[in-house]
Scaffold this active site. Structure first.
Site, short mmCIF file in Angstrom:
data_model
loop_
_atom_site.label_atom_id
_atom_site.label_comp_id
_atom_site.label_asym_id
_atom_site.label_seq_id
_atom_site.Cartn_x
_atom_site.Cartn_y
_atom_site.Cartn_z
N ILE A 1 0.84 -1.20 0.00
CA ILE A 1 0.00 0.00 0.00
C ILE A 1 0.87 1.25 0.00
O ILE A 1 0.43 2.32 -0.38
CB ILE A 1 -0.95 0.03 1.23
N ASP A 2 2.13 1.11 0.44
CA ASP A 2 2.99 2.29 0.59
C ASP A 2 3.32 2.99 -0.74
O ASP A 2 3.73 4.14 -0.74
CB ASP A 2 4.32 1.91 1.27
N ARG B 1 5.23 3.87 5.85
CA ARG B 1 6.63 3.80 6.29
C ARG B 1 7.33 5.11 6.03
O ARG B 1 6.76 6.17 6.30
CB ARG B 1 7.37 2.67 5.58
N TYR C 1 -12.38 21.11 16.50
CA TYR C 1 -11.16 20.30 16.57
C TYR C 1 -10.26 20.44 15.36
O TYR C 1 -10.73 20.57 14.23
CB TYR C 1 -11.51 18.81 16.65
P1 FBP Z 1 4.63 -3.82 3.39
O1 FBP Z 1 5.80 -2.95 3.20
O2 FBP Z 1 4.95 -5.19 3.83
O3 FBP Z 1 3.72 -3.82 2.20
O4 FBP Z 1 3.74 -3.21 4.57
C1 FBP Z 1 3.35 -1.91 4.55
C2 FBP Z 1 2.84 -1.45 5.87
O5 FBP Z 1 1.45 -1.42 5.89
C3 FBP Z 1 3.43 -0.07 6.24
O6 FBP Z 1 2.69 0.98 5.69
C4 FBP Z 1 3.43 -0.11 7.74
O7 FBP Z 1 4.40 0.73 8.29
C5 FBP Z 1 3.74 -1.55 8.03
O8 FBP Z 1 3.27 -2.29 6.93
C6 FBP Z 1 3.09 -2.07 9.28
O9 FBP Z 1 3.62 -3.32 9.56
P2 FBP Z 1 2.91 -4.42 10.46
O10 FBP Z 1 1.84 -5.03 9.63
O11 FBP Z 1 3.99 -5.40 10.73
O12 FBP Z 1 2.36 -3.74 11.66
#
Ligand code: FBP
Length: 684
Positions: free
Chosen positions: A217-218, A271, A262
Site C-alpha cells: 500500500i505504501d 513507512r 477540533y
Molecule cells: P509492506 O511494506 O509489507 O507492504 O507493509 C506496509 C505497511 O502497511 C506499512 O505501511 C506499515 O508501516 C507496516 O506495513 C506495518 O507493519 P505491520 O503489519 O507489521 O504492523
C-alpha cells in the site's frame, strides 16, 4: 414462522449485494492476453546503472533485460515445449496485506488453467513461513472464485518471515524440490522483491524460476530506467489504501467544519515514503499535509547567508528540527484561526520522523546498536532490557566503555537523547522488524509532533499572537444591541478595526480579562469600578483560542479494504503477466504493467529484471544490497501541483473550506476516478 425466518435471514445474511457484484466481476485483460499464447521480447532500449556489488553477488541475473510480453497465435517448437509442460507454481504473499492480492493469484490461476488444466498452483501458508514449514494448499477454482476482487490476503495469509540465512535457504530449496516446483512467485514489497532476486540466483542452476510482484500500500515500489522512463509507476494496493483513508479523512472535514472545534490529526501509513499522504492530500484537499521528503530538503536560507558572511558553514541550517517543524504547523493553525477557523485537518505521514535530521540520526544509531546486540545474544535487546531505565543504562555503558569517546553512542548522543521526553525515548528503542527497519506504524508520531505543536501554541497564546478572528458583523451587531459605541470599542480592542477585513483580531497586548479591562480604562470606555461590558466579554471569549485536537491513525483499515476497480484490474493483469513470464522462461524479474498511468488500452505487461535495481543501503547497522525504495520526488508534477495548491487548501480566508469528497470505494455505479491522482499528474 418459516417466512419470518426467511425474512430475518435475508436481513442478517453476510452476503451483501456488493459482494455478489464483486464475485461476478471479471476484470478486463490486456490485449496481449487475448490471443492463445504469449511470448517474451527482450527490450534493449531500457538501461540501468548497475552497482558493482550487484554484479558480484547476482552474476547469473545481472544481465537480464526488460521483457515485453507479446501475443502469439502459433507456437514455435521451442515455445511449444514450454507451453505444453504441466507447470507446478508456488505462490507466497510476503509482508503487509495490500488490496488486490487475491486477483494476482486469480490472474495466475485463470491464465495457467486456460493454457492447460494440468498446470497446478500451490499457495504457501502465511508467507515464507509456509515454505519453510512445508505448509501449503493446492489452489482450486472454488477458492479463487471465493476471493476474487476481495481485499486482504485471507486465502493463504501472509507473514514477514524473511529468507535471510543459509539454513532457511536450504530448507526452502528442499521443500521446493519435494513439491517439484517449476516456479516460485513472491508477492511482496521492496524487501521481498530483493529476497526474490537472491532466491532466483540460488535456484538458477536448478532451473526453478522466481518471479516477484510489486505489492504494498505504501506505493514505494516504483521503477524507472536510467533515462527516467517509468517501468512500474506504483504497486498494487496503493490506490485502494489511499482511497480508503481519504474517504474517512474527508468525513472528518465535514465534521470539523460543522462543529468548528477540533483539529483532526490524521497519521497515515506508508513507512518512510509520503506517497500515501500526498495522494490523500489530492483526494481530500485537507488543510495541511506534511510531506517528509520536503522536510528533509529544507534549507534555512537566512542562516546560510549569515554563516556565509562570516565565511563559515552552518550545518544546522540544513534540514528541519522537530521544533522548527512544529512552528511551521503553528503558523498555519494561527493563519486559519485569524479568519475564525480554529479547526482543520492535518495529514501526517507515519514516517515523517525519518526526515528530521536529529531523529534520523538516533534511528540509524539505535538500529545498529539493537541489531548488533541481537546478533551476539540469544535473547533480543528488548527482551533483556524490558524497561526504559535498563535500556538507557545499556546506552550509557556503551558510551562509557568506548575509547576516547569514539563510539556509535557518544557523550553528545547521550546528552541529546536524555533531553527528549521519555515516552518518545521508549518509542525510539522499540524492536526493529525482521529486515532491521524501524517500525514506524508502532510509533505515536502524531503525539510526538503535536506535543511540540501544543507547547508552542501555548507560548504563542501567552504572547498574544494566537487569536481567533471575530466576525466584524457579529461584533457590530452585539455592540449595537447593547448600545455601546462601536467604533471606539473596535479601535480599542482590535488591531485591524480600521481595515476592510471581515474578521477582527484582538490586539496582542490583550491576553486576559485584566489586560482587556485596562485597555478599556485607558481609553476611558469604562471606570475602575465598572465591569467589562457583557458584549465585550463575549467578544474576548470568542477570540481566545482553545486548541483542541483528535488524533486518528489510518493504516490497517485501508490495508484491509476491498480493492478499487483500478487495483482489481491491475492485480489481475499482473497475475497474467506472471504466468507469461514463467512460460516465457524468465527468472529473477518482477512482473509489471507499463503505462499504468494511461488508459487501460495502453497498459503494457512487462518483466523488469530485479538485479540491476539493487543499490547499497544501511540495514540493521550493515551495508546491504537492496532494491531502492522510491520516495516522493520533489521535482515531480504531482509534488509541484501540491505546492501550488496547498495555500488554497489551507483556506485561510473567510468562507467555506475547499474539502474534496472522494466518497467510499464503490464497485457499482459511477466511479470517481480510475487511477491514483498522483500517477495521472506525473504522467502529464
Ligand atoms: P509492506 O511494506 O509489507 O507492504 O507493509 C506496509 C505497511 O502497511 C506499512 O505501511 C506499515 O508501516 C507496516 O506495513 C506495518 O507493519 P505491520 O503489519 O507489521 O504492523
Amino acid at each position: 414462522m418459516k417466512t419470518f425466518l426467511d425474512k430475518q435471514n435475508r436481513v442478517i445474511t453476510n452476503i451483501s449485494n456488493e459482494m455478489v457484484e464483486r464475485r461476478k466481476y471479471v476484470p478486463p485483460i490486456c490485449d496481449v492476453f487475448k490471443g492463445e499464447f504469449t511470448t517474451l521480447k527482450p527490450q534493449d532500449s531500457y538501461k540501468f546503472d548497475i552497482h558493482k556489488e550487484a554484479k558480484a553477488h547476482l552474476p547469473k541475473l545481472i544481465n537480464e533485460k526488460v521483457m515485453k510480453v507479446e501475443c502469439i497465435e502459433k507456437l514455435t517448437s521451442k515455445s511449444k515445449k514450454r507451453f505444453l509442460k504441466a507447470y507446478r507454481i508456488g505462490v507466497v504473499f510476503s509482508g503487509g496485506p495490500a488490496p488486490g492480492g487475491h486477483n494476482v493469484i486469480a490472474g495466475i490461476f485463470d491464465f495457467a488453467k486456460k493454457i492447460s488444466s494440468e498446470n497446478k498452483i500451490f499457495g504457501f501458508w502465511q508467507g515464507f513461513q509456509g515454505l519453510l514449514d512445508n505448509e501449503f494448499v493446492e489452489i482450486t477454482k472454488d477458492m479463487v472464485d471465493h476471493y476474487r476482487n476481495f481485499g486482504g490476503f485471507t486465502m493463504i495469509k501472509t507473514g514477514r518471515t524473511k529468507i535471510d540465512t543459509k539454513e532457511k535457504l536450504e530448507t526452502l530449496k528442499r521443500n521446493i524440490d519435494k513439491l517439484n516446483l517449476d516456479a516460485l512467485v513472491i508477492i511482496g514489497g521492496d524487501d521481498s522483491n530483493t529476497n526474490a532476486a537472491f532466491i532466483a540466483e540460488e535456484l538458477y542452476d536448478e532451473g526453478v524460476q522466481v518471479i516477484g510482484v510489486p505489492k504494498t500500500i505504501d506505493g514505494d515500489v516504483q521503477v524507472k530506467d536510467k533515462n527516467g522512463t517509468i517501468l512500474c509507476a506504483t504497486s498494487f494496493g496503493f490506490h485502494t489504501a489511499a482511497r480508503a483513508f481519504s474517504k474517512n479523512i474527508s468525513n472528518l472535514g465535514t465534521d470539523a467544519s460543522s462543529d468548528m472545534k477540533y483539529w483532526h490529526i490524521c497519521k497515515v501509513m506508508g513507512r518512510v515514503a509520503s506517497h500515501l499522504a500526498l495522494e490523500s492530500a489530492f483526494q481530500t484537499h485537507a488543510n495541511l499535509t506534511l510531506i517528509g521528503e520536503e522536510i528533509a530538503d529544507y534549507v534555512d536560507e537566512e542562516r546560510v547567508k549569515k554563516a556565509k558572511e562570516k565565511n563559515e558553514i552552518d550545518y544546522t541550517a540544513y534540514g528541519l528540527t522537530l521544533r522548527h517543524l512544529s512552528r511551521t504547523i503553528c503558523n498555519k493553525i494561527m493563519k486559519r484561526a485569524k479568519v475564525g477557523k480554529n479547526f482543520g485537518i492535518l495529514i501526517l505521514p507515519e514516517g515523517i520522523l525519518e526526515f528530521i535530521n536529529e531523529i534520523q540520526i538516533f534511528i540509524i544509531k539505535l538500529n545498529t546498536i539493537i541489531a548488533e546486540y541481537n546478533k551476539n545474544h540469544d535473547k533480543s535487546f528488548n527482551q533483556v532490557f524490558a524497561t526504559l531505565e535498563s535500556k538507557l543504562a545499556y546506552l550509557k555503558k556503551i558510551n562509557e566503555t568506548s575509547k576516547d569517546n569514539i563510539s556509535i553512542w557518544n557523550d553528545r548522543d547521550n546528552e541529546l537523547f536524555n533531553a527528549i521526553p521519555d515516552f518518545f525515548q521508549k518509542q525510539l528503542l522499540i524492536e526493529r522488524d525482521v529486515h532491521g527497519n524501524f517500525q514506524f506504524s508502532l510509533v505515536e508520531t502524531d503525539k510526538i509532533v503535536m506535543k511540540f505543536v501544543k507547547e508552542h501554541l501555548s507560548t504563542l497564546k501567552e504572547s498574544g499572537a494566537y487569536k481567533v478572528g471575530v466576525k466584524r458583523t457579529f461584533f457590530e451587531t452585539i455592540l449595537k444591541e447593547d448600545n455601546l459605541p462601536i467604533k471606539k470599542y473596535g479601535e480599542t480592542v482590535f488591531k485591524n478595526y480600521n481595515s476592510n477585513d471581515d474578521y477582527l483580531i484582538v490586539k496582542e497586548s490583550i491576553i486576559s480579562f485584566k489586560t482587556l479591562k485596562s485597555a478599556l480604562l485607558q481609553e476611558g470606555l469604562i471606570k475602575e469600578q465598572d465591569d467589562v461590558p457583557f458584549a465585550i466579554k463575549k467578544i474576548y471569549d470568542k477570540s481566545n483560542p482553545k486548541f483542541q485536537m483528535q488524533t486518528h491513525f489510518y493504516g490497517y483499515d485501508g490495508r484491509g479494504s476491498d480493492p478499487t476497480m483500478f487495483d482489481c484490474n491491475y492485480a489481475y493483469n499482473l497475475g497474467f503477466t506472471v504466468f507469461s513470464l514463467i512460460s516465457g522462461g524468465a527468472t529473477g524479474c518482477m512482473a509489471s504493467i507499463k503505462n499504468l498511468e494511461k488508459e487501460f488500452e495502453e497498459w503494457q505487461p512487462i518483466g523488469i529484471p530485479i538485479a540491476p535495481l539493487m543499490h547499497i543501503e544501511e540495514r540493521g547497522g550493515k551495508l546491504m544490497l537492496v532494491i531502492e525504495k522510491s520516495v516522493v520526488d520533489l521535482d515531480s508534477n504531482a509534488f509541484k501541483a501540491f505546492k501550488n495548491l496547498r495555500e488554497d487548501w489551507l483556506c485561510a480566508y473567510p468562507g467555506e473550506d475547499n474539502y474534496r469528497k472522494p466518497g467510499p470505494i464503490r464497485f457499482k455505479g459511477m466511479i470517481e476516478e480510475d487511477r491514483p491522482i498522483t500517477l495521472v499528474l506525473n504522467s502529464i
